[in-house]
Design an enzyme around this catalytic site. Structure first.
Site, PDB file in Angstrom:
ATOM      1  N   TYR A   1      -7.747  10.357   4.633  1.00  0.00           N
ATOM      2  CA  TYR A   1      -5.799  10.126   4.159  1.00  0.00           C
ATOM      3  C   TYR A   1      -5.683  10.997   2.811  1.00  0.00           C
ATOM      4  CZ  TYR A   1      -4.502   7.343   8.298  1.00  0.00           C
ATOM      5  OH  TYR A   1      -4.089   6.804   9.400  1.00  0.00           O
TER       6      TYR A   1
ATOM      7  N   GLN B   1       1.048  -1.165  -0.213  1.00  0.00           N
ATOM      8  CA  GLN B   1      -0.316  -0.360  -0.093  1.00  0.00           C
ATOM      9  C   GLN B   1       1.240   1.195   0.092  1.00  0.00           C
ATOM     10  OE1 GLN B   1      -2.488   1.238   3.020  1.00  0.00           O
ATOM     11  NE2 GLN B   1      -4.201   1.148   2.201  1.00  0.00           N
TER      12      GLN B   1
HETATM   13  C1  LIG Z   1      -2.475  -2.470  13.476  1.00  0.00           C
HETATM   14  C2  LIG Z   1      -3.347  -2.119  12.734  1.00  0.00           C
HETATM   15  C3  LIG Z   1      -3.053  -1.385  12.014  1.00  0.00           C
HETATM   16  C4  LIG Z   1      -3.120  -0.828  10.263  1.00  0.00           C
HETATM   17  N1  LIG Z   1      -2.559  -0.003   9.586  1.00  0.00           N
HETATM   18  C5  LIG Z   1      -3.507  -0.129   8.269  1.00  0.00           C
HETATM   19  C6  LIG Z   1      -2.580   0.572   7.161  1.00  0.00           C
HETATM   20  O1  LIG Z   1      -1.439   0.556   6.807  1.00  0.00           O
HETATM   21  N2  LIG Z   1      -3.513   0.848   6.459  1.00  0.00           N
HETATM   22  C7  LIG Z   1      -4.978   0.319   5.824  1.00  0.00           C
HETATM   23  O2  LIG Z   1      -5.469   0.849   5.070  1.00  0.00           O
HETATM   24  N3  LIG Z   1      -5.711  -0.245   7.166  1.00  0.00           N
HETATM   25  C8  LIG Z   1      -5.231  -0.183   8.608  1.00  0.00           C
HETATM   26  N4  LIG Z   1      -5.740  -1.322   8.955  1.00  0.00           N
HETATM   27  C9  LIG Z   1      -6.584  -1.260   8.789  1.00  0.00           C
HETATM   28  C10 LIG Z   1      -7.177  -3.249   8.714  1.00  0.00           C
HETATM   29  O3  LIG Z   1      -6.319  -3.095   7.111  1.00  0.00           O
HETATM   30  C11 LIG Z   1      -8.331  -3.472   7.792  1.00  0.00           C
HETATM   31  O4  LIG Z   1      -9.118  -2.611   7.412  1.00  0.00           O
HETATM   32  C12 LIG Z   1      -9.328  -3.163   9.754  1.00  0.00           C
HETATM   33  O5  LIG Z   1      -8.456  -4.066  11.078  1.00  0.00           O
HETATM   34  C13 LIG Z   1     -10.210  -4.714   9.500  1.00  0.00           C
HETATM   35  O6  LIG Z   1     -10.506  -5.406   9.572  1.00  0.00           O
HETATM   36  P1  LIG Z   1     -10.380  -6.417  10.529  1.00  0.00           P
HETATM   37  O7  LIG Z   1     -11.396  -6.433  11.016  1.00  0.00           O
HETATM   38  O8  LIG Z   1     -10.291  -7.977   9.755  1.00  0.00           O
HETATM   39  O9  LIG Z   1      -9.078  -6.673  11.371  1.00  0.00           O
HETATM   40  C14 LIG Z   1      -4.927  -1.036  10.468  1.00  0.00           C
HETATM   41  C15 LIG Z   1      -5.833  -1.911  10.975  1.00  0.00           C
HETATM   42  C16 LIG Z   1      -4.829  -2.048  12.408  1.00  0.00           C
HETATM   43  C17 LIG Z   1      -5.008  -3.663  13.432  1.00  0.00           C
END
Ligand SMILES: Cc1cc2nc3c(=O)[nH]c(=O)nc-3n(C[C@H](O)[C@H](O)[C@H](O)COP(=O)(O)O)c2cc1C
Length: 317
Positions: free
Chosen positions: A140, A90
């Site tokens: 963002y 990304q």
């Molecule tokens: C520790 C952490 C770091 C994340 N970093 C990013 C990131 O760098 N870019 C992004 O688009 N989303 C980021 N997210 C969001 C995740 O990509 C994802 O959309 C979000 O956790 C929801 O999915 P889940 O319910 O399966 O965790 C992050 C989430 C977590 C928990």
């Protein structure tokens, strides 16, 4: 529990590449660097757990050609490939040392941003990535440009929907040539955001697909049911990734079998248990270390320390 998970394990072909199943690891900043042994191990471990596509975390475009090069990113890509997954990264929009807002940016800075995306794409292709994903979601900068609430520009980049789509479109057009036949272009977008809804988002997605986007990553894509916000996008002709609490196997299967999305991303679930895909495929549901939504991982990120899961035994944290 009896659950037919086979729809999750149908391969998907894209641009001559095969995703071995429908499970994506979404980008997650984990504070381990990228060209470090810790990062190589982290991402390689998630690939070995069975995900089909591992999207490396949000990475500033300003780093490419400086501390990130094709040579020093190759070990990360190889670790993901060796684990059997495709590798994506990304790309986070950065143009100033501190975050800027749309109206802060001069036309020259916008051009610098687009050129940095172009350069980053070339380096990612040379490093062997299978895909790149501009980060257009979560409020963002690129998302701010799209949102009528946060984009107060009165020039060619603000005002009408068309103008608010312009920056993202220019970025996609700039990175297309570097992607060539070797990388596919993803785009992460938030379907419902500040001042805009699904209809405008579908218009953006269609525009970006015309410009070269080959996979849409919609975050978050669930409000009332797993992947429900992805539905209007899944007929646009490119694979759609749904994300948000899809680490409950029934929810992941539902999103796929009801045709709401082509792929599901499992984020915190893969922090908690990198073997989630294998365990689901083998029906070993009771062995899954399930995410409890404590969001300790987010706390780690906030404090810029290596992201861990509170459920891991102390020795592996
Ligand atoms: C520790 C952490 C770091 C994340 N970093 C990013 C990131 O760098 N870019 C992004 O688009 N989303 C980021 N997210 C969001 C995740 O990509 C994802 O959309 C979000 O956790 C929801 O999915 P889940 O319910 O399966 O965790 C992050 C989430 C977590 C928990």
């Amino acid at each position: 529990m009896s659950l037919d998970t086979s729809p999750l394990f149908r391969p998907l072909r894209i641009k001559g590449k095969t995703l071995r199943n429908r499970i994506v690891m979404p980008p997650m900043a984990v504070c381990r660097g990228l060209n470090t042994p810790e990062a190589v191990e982290w991402y390689g471990r998630r690939a070995r757990g069975g995900a089909a596509l591992v999207v490396v975390e949000a990475t500033s475009i300003a780093r490419f050609g400086f501390d990130l090069t094709a040579a020093n990113l190759r070990p990360l890509v190889s670790a993901i490939h060796d684990g059997g997954a495709l590798a994506a990264i990304q790309l986070f929009p950065t143009v100033r040392a501190r975050q800027a807002t749309p109206e802060d940016l001069s036309l020259t800075e916008i051009d610098v941003l687009v050129q940095r995306y172009r350069m980053a794409a070339g380096i990612c292709a040379a490093a062997g990535f299978d895909a790149i994903e501009p980060h257009g979601a979560h409020g963002y900068l690129l998302n701010q440009f799209f949102s009528p609430d946060t984009n107060r520009r009165t020039d060619a980049y603000g005002g009408t929907t068309d103008r608010r789509m312009r920056l993202a479109t220019e970025i996609i057009e700039a990175i297309r040539p570097s992607c060539g036949a070797s990388m596919f272009v993803m785009y992460r977008h938030t379907p419902v955001g500040r001042g805009y809804g699904i209809e405008e988002s579908v218009a953006l997605a269609s525009r970006l697909i015309n410009a070269g986007v080959e996979m849409l990553d919609l975050s978050p894509s669930s409000r009332n049911a797993p992947g429900d916000l992805a539905v209007p996008f899944s007929a646009l002709g490119v694979p759609v990734v749904a994300v948000n609490e899809l680490d409950v196997p029934e929810r992941a299967v539902e999103a796929i079998t009801l045709g709401r999305a082509h792929l599901v991303a499992v984020g915190r679930g893969l922090i908690a248990d990198p073997d989630w895909p294998i365990k689901v495929q083998e029906g070993r549901f009771s062995e899954i270390i399930a995410c409890t939504r404590c969001d300790g991982c987010h706390d780690d990120l906030r404090w810029n320390r290596p992201v861990t899961c509170r459920q891991w035994p102390a020795e592996s944290a």
